[in-house]
Design a protein around this motif. Structure first.
Motif, PDB file in Angstrom:
ATOM      1  N   SER A   1      64.734  88.684  15.115  1.00 36.89           N
ATOM      2  CA  SER A   1      65.568  88.307  13.990  1.00 36.89           C
ATOM      3  C   SER A   1      66.184  89.547  13.346  1.00 36.89           C
ATOM      4  O   SER A   1      65.668  90.661  13.498  1.00 36.89           O
ATOM      5  CB  SER A   1      64.734  87.550  12.943  1.00 36.89           C
ATOM      6  OG  SER A   1      65.501  87.266  11.788  1.00 36.89           O
TER       7      SER A   1
ATOM      8  N   ARG B   1      66.559  89.388  10.096  1.00 36.67           N
ATOM      9  CA  ARG B   1      66.043  89.243   8.733  1.00 36.67           C
ATOM     10  C   ARG B   1      64.836  90.161   8.534  1.00 36.67           C
ATOM     11  O   ARG B   1      63.856  90.076   9.271  1.00 36.67           O
ATOM     12  CB  ARG B   1      65.639  87.792   8.486  1.00 36.67           C
ATOM     13  CG  ARG B   1      66.795  86.806   8.482  1.00 36.67           C
ATOM     14  CD  ARG B   1      66.280  85.371   8.497  1.00 36.67           C
ATOM     15  NE  ARG B   1      65.248  85.156   7.484  1.00 36.67           N
ATOM     16  CZ  ARG B   1      64.519  84.045   7.391  1.00 36.67           C
ATOM     17  NH1 ARG B   1      64.718  83.051   8.269  1.00 36.67           N
ATOM     18  NH2 ARG B   1      63.599  83.912   6.458  1.00 36.67           N
TER      19      ARG B   1
ATOM     20  N   ASP C   1      62.680  90.025   6.200  1.00 36.72           N
ATOM     21  CA  ASP C   1      61.588  89.354   5.507  1.00 36.72           C
ATOM     22  C   ASP C   1      60.681  88.564   6.437  1.00 36.72           C
ATOM     23  O   ASP C   1      59.728  87.926   5.988  1.00 36.72           O
ATOM     24  CB  ASP C   1      62.153  88.418   4.423  1.00 36.72           C
ATOM     25  CG  ASP C   1      63.062  87.343   5.005  1.00 36.72           C
ATOM     26  OD1 ASP C   1      63.807  87.660   5.959  1.00 36.72           O
ATOM     27  OD2 ASP C   1      63.018  86.198   4.515  1.00 36.72           O
ATOM     28  N   VAL C   2      60.957  88.584   7.746  1.00 33.61           N
ATOM     29  CA  VAL C   2      60.095  87.904   8.711  1.00 33.61           C
ATOM     30  C   VAL C   2      59.602  88.920   9.736  1.00 33.61           C
ATOM     31  O   VAL C   2      60.257  89.935   9.985  1.00 33.61           O
ATOM     32  CB  VAL C   2      60.844  86.745   9.422  1.00 33.61           C
ATOM     33  CG1 VAL C   2      61.240  85.675   8.413  1.00 33.61           C
ATOM     34  CG2 VAL C   2      62.070  87.262  10.157  1.00 33.61           C
ATOM     35  N   LYS C   3      58.433  88.653  10.325  1.00 29.48           N
ATOM     36  CA  LYS C   3      57.848  89.623  11.251  1.00 29.48           C
ATOM     37  C   LYS C   3      58.727  89.844  12.479  1.00 29.48           C
ATOM     38  O   LYS C   3      58.755  90.946  13.047  1.00 29.48           O
ATOM     39  CB  LYS C   3      56.448  89.180  11.677  1.00 29.48           C
ATOM     40  CG  LYS C   3      56.393  87.822  12.373  1.00 29.48           C
ATOM     41  CD  LYS C   3      54.961  87.409  12.629  1.00 29.48           C
ATOM     42  CE  LYS C   3      54.872  86.028  13.262  1.00 29.48           C
ATOM     43  NZ  LYS C   3      53.462  85.605  13.502  1.00 29.48           N
ATOM     44  N   GLU C   4      59.477  88.804  12.879  1.00 27.42           N
ATOM     45  CA  GLU C   4      60.362  88.937  14.035  1.00 27.42           C
ATOM     46  C   GLU C   4      61.539  89.872  13.767  1.00 27.42           C
ATOM     47  O   GLU C   4      62.226  90.292  14.692  1.00 27.42           O
ATOM     48  CB  GLU C   4      60.900  87.576  14.451  1.00 27.42           C
ATOM     49  CG  GLU C   4      59.860  86.617  15.002  1.00 27.42           C
ATOM     50  CD  GLU C   4      59.232  85.769  13.904  1.00 27.42           C
ATOM     51  OE1 GLU C   4      58.586  84.757  14.240  1.00 27.42           O
ATOM     52  OE2 GLU C   4      59.387  86.108  12.711  1.00 27.42           O
TER      53      GLU C   4
END
Length: 207
Positions: A117, A119, A121-124
């Motif tokens: 990702s 983003r 704010d996500v682990k990915e």
């Protein structure tokens, strides 16, 4: 060697016999030719990727369909550039995750079993690819095991045979819209010359 680095040795030998013709052993010379072999390998990689760049540029010139172009780019990177697998992704504007558009090579399902990702704010989105896409700067990982940012994807990458990788953002109209990912089976595979050629390829694709 104990650190896992291969050494290349050249050896010559002449058989020795006594006066009765009995074999006694060999007399010869051995020398470390690791530097010579590594230089030859580097030159070969650059030569092969020049061929890949030429094929890719030919595909770009004749391209009439984006999906088919991406398929050809990935195939060329593996067939001529000798990456073990390659993929091109586009950012899904609704989710912020990368969609696999084209994949080619012996990837053992890695591109489809993992998520990336943009983003933060996500682990990915906290790995090298997410950072590269957010900043618009390429990521070069010549030892994926040594980079702690790969921890989330590392088991799957190792299972696929990858030991080094690069992620180059793709742009459209000056905006990052996707990425080209190349994976190699050897550490330190992406030297400065090869990185420059990949950068040229990505610039041409974006154009």
């Amino acid at each position: 060697m104990p650190d896992g680095k291969p050494h290349h040795v050249s050896a010559t030998g002449t058989p020795l016999f006594d006066t009765n013709g009995l074999f006694l052993g060999y007399r010869g010379i051995g020398r470390d030719v690791t530097v010579d072999v590594l230089i030859e390998q580097r030159v070969a990689r650059l030569r092969d990727f020049y061929a890949a760049l030429s094929k890719a540029n030919e595909a770009i010139i004749h391209a009439r369909d984006e999906r088919r172009l991406f398929d050809e780019i990935c195939e060329v990177a593996v067939t001529y550039g000798h990456a073990i697998f390659a993929r091109i992704c586009l950012i899904n504007p609704d989710t912020g995750f990368l969609d696999n558009i084209s994949v080619f090579g012996d990837h053992q399902g890695y591109p489809y079993n993992t998520s990336i990702s943009v983003r933060p704010d996500v682990k990915e989105g906290q790995g090298p690819a997410g950072h590269a896409l957010r900043t618009g700067t390429p990521y070069v990982g010549n030892d994926i095991q040594a980079d702690e940012k790969n921890y989330f994807w590392l088991p799957a990458m190792l299972a696929a045979g990858a030991r080094a990788m690069v992620v180059f953002p793709l742009s459209r109209g000056g905006e990052v819209v996707g990425s080209l990912h190349l994976y190699a089976a050897e550490k330190n595979w992406f030297d400065e010359g090869l990185i420059a050629l990949i950068g040229e390829l990505v610039a041409n694709i974006s154009f």
